[in-house]
Design an enzyme around this catalytic site. Structure first.
Site, mmCIF file in Angstrom:
data_model
loop_
_atom_site.group_PDB
_atom_site.id
_atom_site.type_symbol
_atom_site.label_atom_id
_atom_site.label_comp_id
_atom_site.label_asym_id
_atom_site.label_seq_id
_atom_site.Cartn_x
_atom_site.Cartn_y
_atom_site.Cartn_z
ATOM 1 N N PRO A 118 11.024 27.389 38.482
ATOM 2 C CA PRO A 118 11.621 27.761 37.170
ATOM 3 C C PRO A 118 11.331 29.247 37.058
ATOM 4 O O PRO A 118 10.307 29.909 37.512
ATOM 5 C CB PRO A 118 10.675 27.010 36.025
ATOM 6 C CG PRO A 118 9.390 26.651 37.031
ATOM 7 C CD PRO A 118 9.917 26.479 38.253
ATOM 8 N N CYS A 119 12.483 30.082 36.371
ATOM 9 C CA CYS A 119 12.351 31.229 36.360
ATOM 10 C C CYS A 119 11.208 31.874 35.431
ATOM 11 O O CYS A 119 10.666 33.103 35.797
ATOM 12 C CB CYS A 119 13.798 32.116 35.862
ATOM 13 S SG CYS A 119 14.327 31.076 34.884
#
Ligand SMILES: C[S@@+](CC[C@H](N)C(=O)[O-])C[C@H]1O[C@@H](n2cnc3c(N)ncnc32)[C@H](O)[C@@H]1O
Length: 363
Positions: free
Chosen positions: A86-87
């Site tokens: 996930p960013c």
């Protein structure tokens, strides 16, 4: 690719979500052994749609998770690691603090590559990662994997270039172990550089029941035959329609979006209308004759090109290139999140095929 090669390459999917990337790699001929994620709902969907793969609910920031993966992988050779961290997992404290606790999710990918020494890996992330800290984070990732004996390159790919009816852009790192070849990215198959036009929203979903009069059921029937080549591809032999339930919007939402033309947004609204939402994506209506804007995780800003509602989960899934027999589970909010978070399976498939081509030397 010959039959012997197909299915003989084993993969592990980190941050697997509902498994868009895994689905693509399986379609390319990989054997996905295990998908790991800490979200139970996404993993339920993963398990339902990836026969033969284990769904492991675990936290990839914890050391013990690597032991659990090891138990599942057993003594099988792991050829490829695929990962979509996930960013938010990336700290904004800068490249000098790469080993910061908050970067643990990215470090999990490094740790898995260190442990399994696979032939190759793929990491998917948002395009913004390429320019974060003037590219220093990206360069640090390249440097670390290169130091582990991999040829690594990264490129921003556009899903529509490969037949996904969506403009989604993603930063893809491809690493190939030095004795297995050099990374290279698939060439566009659709769009201006090719002989095939981009697939559009209408190409993707115009055969689905419009859901104006009825809200629909989780399990339902098609109302007609597929019209386009893409619709046929998505339906294959599927004769049951899943996840095509329309959102019942408040009257003010319906009245506002009704005033936005196809391809338009809040700027097309008369003064005083829809002013509660004014950021750049507010009240956006898809253009039916173009690839879709990036499907999000269900923020309700992107509306159907003709109807006064947001796309159903099935419509978004089609735009993401999930075939109709891929069924999403959990609440509608969770389903939308799974779809929006995913790598479009068709994009995953071209990446998987490219890796096989690199490993085998066969086209
Ligand atoms: C961008 S999504 C991955 C999408 C997936 N690659 C696909 O194609 O469907 C990122 C995933 O990371 C998972 N995640 C976030 N933190 C995690 C953690 N600490 N351990 C395991 N999974 C985590 C989220 O639940 C989410 O499903």
């Amino acid at each position: 690719m010959n039959k012997e090669v197909s299915g003989t390459y084993n993969a592990i999917d980190l941050f697997a979500g509902c498994g868009g990337l895994s689905k693509g790699f399986m379609d390319a001929g990989f054997n996905v052994i295990v998908g790991i994620d800490n979200d139970k709902d996404a993993l339920n969907t993963f398990e339902l749609n990836h026969k033969g793969a284990t769904a492991l609910q675990a936290d990839l920031s914890k050391q013990e998770t690597f032991d659990e993966i090891k138990k599942i992988a057993g003594d099988r050779n792991i050829d490829v690691i695929i990962a979509g961290p996930p960013c938010q997992g990336f700290s904004l404290t800068g490249p000098r603090n790469f080993d910061d606790e908050r970067n643990k999710l990215y470090l999990a990918v490094l740790e898995m590559v260190r442990q399994y020494n696979p032939k190759g890996f793929i990491i998917e992330n948002v395009p913004g990662m390429a320019t974060l800290y003037k590219g220093e984070i990206k360069n640090e990732i390249l440097k670390r994997f290169r130091a582990m004996g991999y040829n690594v390159e990264c490129q921003i790919l556009k899903a529509c270039d490969y037949g996904v009816p969506q403009m989604r852009k993603r930063l893809i790192f491809m690493g190939i172990r030095k004795d297995c070849g050099m990374p290279s990215f698939p060439k566009p198959l659709f769009g201006p550089e090719t002989e095939r036009p981009y697939r559009t929203c209408r190409d993707a979903i115009s055969d689905l029941p419009t859901r104006v009069d009825s809200l629909g059921e989780e399990i339902d029937k098609y109302s007609g035959e597929p019209i386009t080549e893409y619709q046929k591809l998505m339906r294959k032999d599927c004769d049951i329609l899943h996840n095509h339930v329309a959102t019942a919007h408040k009257d003010f939402v319906i009245e506002t979006i009704a005033q936005v033309p196809e391809g338009g947004n809040y700027k097309d609204l008369p003064a005083g209308v829809g002013e509660s939402r004014k950021f750049h994506m507010a009240w956006t209506r898809l253009d039916g004759n173009a690839p879709a804007r990036t499907v999000d995780t269900g923020h309700r800003n992107l509306f159907h090109y003709e109807l006064n509602r947001v796309p159903t989960v099935r419509e978004s899934a089609r735009i993401q290139s999930f075939p109709d027999d891929f069924v999403f589970t959990g609440s509608r909010t969770k389903q939308n999140r799974q779809v929006g978070n995913a790598v479009p399976p068709i994009l995953g498939q071209v990446l998987g095929k490219k890796m096989l081509e690199i490993f085998t030397g066969e086209k």
